[in-house]
Design a protein around this motif. Structure first.
Motif, PDB file in Angstrom:
ATOM      1  N   LEU A  41       0.871  -1.177   0.000  1.00 42.43           N
ATOM      2  CA  LEU A  41       0.000   0.000   0.000  1.00 42.43           C
ATOM      3  C   LEU A  41       0.910   1.230   0.000  1.00 42.43           C
ATOM      4  N   ALA A  42       0.761   2.074  -1.018  1.00 40.83           N
ATOM      5  CA  ALA A  42       1.632   3.250  -1.179  1.00 40.83           C
ATOM      6  C   ALA A  42       1.352   4.292  -0.099  1.00 40.83           C
ATOM      7  N   PRO A  43       2.336   5.153   0.159  1.00 41.11           N
ATOM      8  CA  PRO A  43       2.059   6.274   1.072  1.00 41.11           C
ATOM      9  C   PRO A  43       1.038   7.206   0.435  1.00 41.11           C
ATOM     10  N   MET A  44       0.014   7.563   1.201  1.00 40.96           N
ATOM     11  CA  MET A  44      -1.008   8.488   0.698  1.00 40.96           C
ATOM     12  C   MET A  44      -1.487   9.376   1.832  1.00 40.96           C
ATOM     13  N   VAL A  45      -1.247  10.674   1.680  1.00 37.37           N
ATOM     14  CA  VAL A  45      -1.702  11.634   2.676  1.00 37.37           C
ATOM     15  C   VAL A  45      -3.214  11.492   2.863  1.00 37.37           C
ATOM     16  N   ARG A  46      -3.634  11.472   4.092  1.00 36.99           N
ATOM     17  CA  ARG A  46      -5.034  11.353   4.529  1.00 36.99           C
ATOM     18  C   ARG A  46      -5.647   9.982   4.283  1.00 36.99           C
ATOM     19  N   VAL A  47      -5.061   9.173   3.423  1.00 35.14           N
ATOM     20  CA  VAL A  47      -5.628   7.845   3.171  1.00 35.14           C
ATOM     21  C   VAL A  47      -4.931   6.798   4.042  1.00 35.14           C
ATOM     22  N   GLY A  48      -3.613   6.912   4.127  1.00 35.98           N
ATOM     23  CA  GLY A  48      -2.837   5.872   4.803  1.00 35.98           C
ATOM     24  C   GLY A  48      -2.803   5.988   6.313  1.00 35.98           C
ATOM     25  N   THR A  69       2.714   4.424   5.817  1.00 35.43           N
ATOM     26  CA  THR A  69       1.909   5.514   6.373  1.00 35.43           C
ATOM     27  C   THR A  69       1.829   6.614   5.316  1.00 35.43           C
ATOM     28  N   GLU A  70       0.956   7.569   5.550  1.00 36.57           N
ATOM     29  CA  GLU A  70       1.005   8.805   4.782  1.00 36.57           C
ATOM     30  C   GLU A  70       2.343   9.491   5.097  1.00 36.57           C
ATOM     31  N   GLU A  71       2.759  10.433   4.269  1.00 37.57           N
ATOM     32  CA  GLU A  71       3.988  11.159   4.572  1.00 37.57           C
ATOM     33  C   GLU A  71       3.800  11.994   5.844  1.00 37.57           C
ATOM     34  N   LEU A  72       4.746  11.846   6.759  1.00 38.97           N
ATOM     35  CA  LEU A  72       4.719  12.650   7.985  1.00 38.97           C
ATOM     36  C   LEU A  72       6.008  13.461   8.034  1.00 38.97           C
ATOM     37  N   LEU A  91       7.036   3.630   7.841  1.00 42.80           N
ATOM     38  CA  LEU A  91       6.639   5.031   7.995  1.00 42.80           C
ATOM     39  C   LEU A  91       7.354   5.861   6.946  1.00 42.80           C
ATOM     40  N   GLN A  92       6.594   6.691   6.240  1.00 38.96           N
ATOM     41  CA  GLN A  92       7.230   7.586   5.269  1.00 38.96           C
ATOM     42  C   GLN A  92       7.410   8.969   5.875  1.00 38.96           C
ATOM     43  N   MET A  93       8.633   9.453   5.773  1.00 37.95           N
ATOM     44  CA  MET A  93       8.942  10.756   6.359  1.00 37.95           C
ATOM     45  C   MET A  93       9.305  11.761   5.263  1.00 37.95           C
ATOM     46  N   ALA A 153       6.904   5.626 -11.665  1.00 37.13           N
ATOM     47  CA  ALA A 153       7.349   5.627 -13.063  1.00 37.13           C
ATOM     48  C   ALA A 153       6.881   6.863 -13.843  1.00 37.13           C
ATOM     49  N   ARG A 154       6.928   8.003 -13.204  1.00 38.35           N
ATOM     50  CA  ARG A 154       6.669   9.284 -13.880  1.00 38.35           C
ATOM     51  C   ARG A 154       7.721  10.277 -13.408  1.00 38.35           C
ATOM     52  N   THR A 155       7.958  11.309 -14.241  1.00 43.92           N
ATOM     53  CA  THR A 155       8.899  12.344 -13.828  1.00 43.92           C
ATOM     54  C   THR A 155       8.201  13.313 -12.869  1.00 43.92           C
ATOM     55  N   ALA A 202       7.936  -1.115  -7.861  1.00 41.11           N
ATOM     56  CA  ALA A 202       7.356  -0.368  -8.987  1.00 41.11           C
ATOM     57  C   ALA A 202       6.067   0.315  -8.564  1.00 41.11           C
ATOM     58  N   ASN A 203       5.929   1.565  -8.961  1.00 45.94           N
ATOM     59  CA  ASN A 203       4.734   2.340  -8.616  1.00 45.94           C
ATOM     60  C   ASN A 203       4.336   3.194  -9.823  1.00 45.94           C
ATOM     61  N   GLY A 204       3.034   3.503  -9.895  1.00 46.99           N
ATOM     62  CA  GLY A 204       2.566   4.386 -10.960  1.00 46.99           C
ATOM     63  C   GLY A 204       1.627   3.710 -11.941  1.00 46.99           C
ATOM     64  N   VAL A 214       5.474  -4.431  -6.056  1.00 45.05           N
ATOM     65  CA  VAL A 214       4.627  -3.404  -6.648  1.00 45.05           C
ATOM     66  C   VAL A 214       3.895  -2.633  -5.547  1.00 45.05           C
ATOM     67  N   MET A 215       3.800  -1.338  -5.758  1.00 43.87           N
ATOM     68  CA  MET A 215       3.201  -0.441  -4.768  1.00 43.87           C
ATOM     69  C   MET A 215       2.006   0.267  -5.409  1.00 43.87           C
ATOM     70  N   VAL A 216       0.867   0.258  -4.717  1.00 41.32           N
ATOM     71  CA  VAL A 216      -0.369   0.786  -5.320  1.00 41.32           C
ATOM     72  C   VAL A 216      -0.936   1.932  -4.490  1.00 41.32           C
ATOM     73  N   ALA A 217      -1.264   3.039  -5.173  1.00 46.08           N
ATOM     74  CA  ALA A 217      -1.892   4.168  -4.484  1.00 46.08           C
ATOM     75  C   ALA A 217      -3.355   4.307  -4.923  1.00 46.08           C
ATOM     76  N   ARG A 218      -3.603   5.037  -6.010  1.00 46.88           N
ATOM     77  CA  ARG A 218      -4.993   5.395  -6.369  1.00 46.88           C
ATOM     78  C   ARG A 218      -5.943   4.209  -6.472  1.00 46.88           C
ATOM     79  N   ALA A 219      -5.511   3.138  -7.102  1.00 47.22           N
ATOM     80  CA  ALA A 219      -6.410   1.989  -7.250  1.00 47.22           C
ATOM     81  C   ALA A 219      -6.807   1.449  -5.876  1.00 47.22           C
TER      82      ALA A 219
END
Ligand code: FNR
Length: 339
Positions: free
Chosen positions: A15-22, A40-43, A86-88, A184-186, A213-215, A238-243
């Motif tokens: 599960l990718a880091p996502m502010v307010r979601v994670g 976690t979400e970014e802290l 934890l993502q910082m 996988a985006r700039t 891999a993410n994106g 593989v790391m998933v955010a929006r989906a």
């Protein structure tokens, strides 16, 4: 520190880091649905650094509380510890290390955000600003790797050309990090732009550490799509955010759960861990999407308390009973996520 098995980043669904979601309820639900690791979400380092660690026996959690206003910056529990990263957000090696020391008994990995393109991050020298200063990025990671007992990772975006991306990843890999997450985006590309799995594939072939891999969310509608993206990228994990924000049961090999069943599971966890109502509302909104236009969706949008939200999904009695129990046990704080 109690000995815990070192987190292995190979062949994992994350599960990718996502502010307010994670926050805690979504992380626990992701684990229940089949995610192997949750971020976690970014802290931000400064916020964590001034927080006070406070076990909360009524909820069975460990809370990191902001002493200035009592809000809970980070809430976790033993059920997730062995799979929690934890993502910082940081721009300073010494400060990052101090936070790592404060937190390492309650988490299994520390990740540094090196991909966030938002103004707030860039101005503070955090997130994607570190992509433009690889020496500083490497210094932060080296300091953390040598000073902490838990694995350290970072999450970056690709650079506009493949060779430079490989150079950057090799430089960061040499600091001793356990894995690297790559979106996988700039930095300038947005979610509507296609991702570049071929760049991740080239990077994966050039370095030895696990590549996460993410994106790929745009093309992910079920579990098989996660695996397809992983293969396409030649990545270890593989790391998933929006989906996952839309339907966290995407981690389930058996298939997606119906929306209402998912919302009920999520709300039960919100009640169990006394999650802030506006945070619960935000996450349920992400699941409901266009269903917010239905009469029930409109009723939901009027809700201000967890109790009101729970009534809509026939969990009113569950919520009332739990909140009563928690009051009796003297729950000492509500998980507050500041926007
Ligand atoms: C994000 N993303 C993100 N990234 C990060 O490193 N730290 C964070 O706190 C956040 N917060 C965040 C919130 C929300 C609501 C979304 C949708 C995204 C970016 C995210 O982790 C990921 O890199 C991108 O969304 C691309 O992956 P997907 O969506 O294609 O799976």
């Amino acid at each position: 520190m109690k000995t815990r098995q070192r987190l292995d980043y190979r062949n994992k669904l994350i599960l990718a880091p996502m502010v307010r979601v994670g926050t805690l309820p979504m992380r626990l639900l992701a684990l229940e649905m089949g995610a192997d690791i949750v971020y976690t979400e970014e802290l931000v380092d400064l916020k964590l650094l001034r927080s006070i660690r406070r076990p909360n026996p009524a909820l069975g959690t460990v809370d990191f509380v902001d002493p200035s206003d009592g809000t809970i910056v980070f809430r976790t529990c033993a059920q997730e510890t062995s799979r929690l990263v934890l993502q910082m957000g940081t721009s300073d090696a010494r400060r990052a290390l101090a936070v790592g020391m404060l937190l390492q008994r309650d988490i299994s990995g520390l990740d540094i955000n090196m991909g966030c393109p938002k103004e707030f991050s860039i101005k503070g020298g955090m997130g994607a600003a570190l992509l433009a200063d690889p020496d500083k990025a490497a210094n932060i990671l080296r300091t953390l790797c040598s000073g902490l007992d838990i694995p350290v990772t970072c999450k970056i975006r690709i650079l506009p050309d493949v060779e430079r991306t490989i150079d950057l990843v090799q430089k960061l890999a040499a600091t001793g990090i356990a894995a690297i997450g790559i979106h996988a985006r700039t930095r300038d590309e947005r979610p509507q732009h296609p991702a570049h799995p071929e760049v991740l594939r080239a990077v994966a072939q050039a370095v030895d550490i696990p590549i996460i891999a993410n994106g790929g969310s745009k093309n992910m509608h079920c579990y098989e799509d996660l695996r397809k993206f992983q293969l396409e990228c030649g990545a270890d994990s593989v790391m998933v955010a929006r989906a996952a924000q839309i339907n966290v049961s995407i981690f389930r090999p058996e298939g997606l759960l119906p929306m209402d069943e998912l919302i009920k599971k999520y709300l039960r966890l919100c009640v169990d861990y006394d999650n802030a109502p506006h945070n619960a509302k935000y996450c349920v909104q992400s699941i409901l999407r266009e269903m917010q236009e239905t009469p029930r969706g409109k009723r939901f949008l009027q809700c201000q308390t967890l109790q009101q939200i729970c009534e809509i999904w026939e969990l009113g009695e569950y919520c009332r009973r739990k909140q009563r129990e928690l009051r009796t046990m003297g729950n000492s704080g509500r998980a507050e996520v500041k926007p």
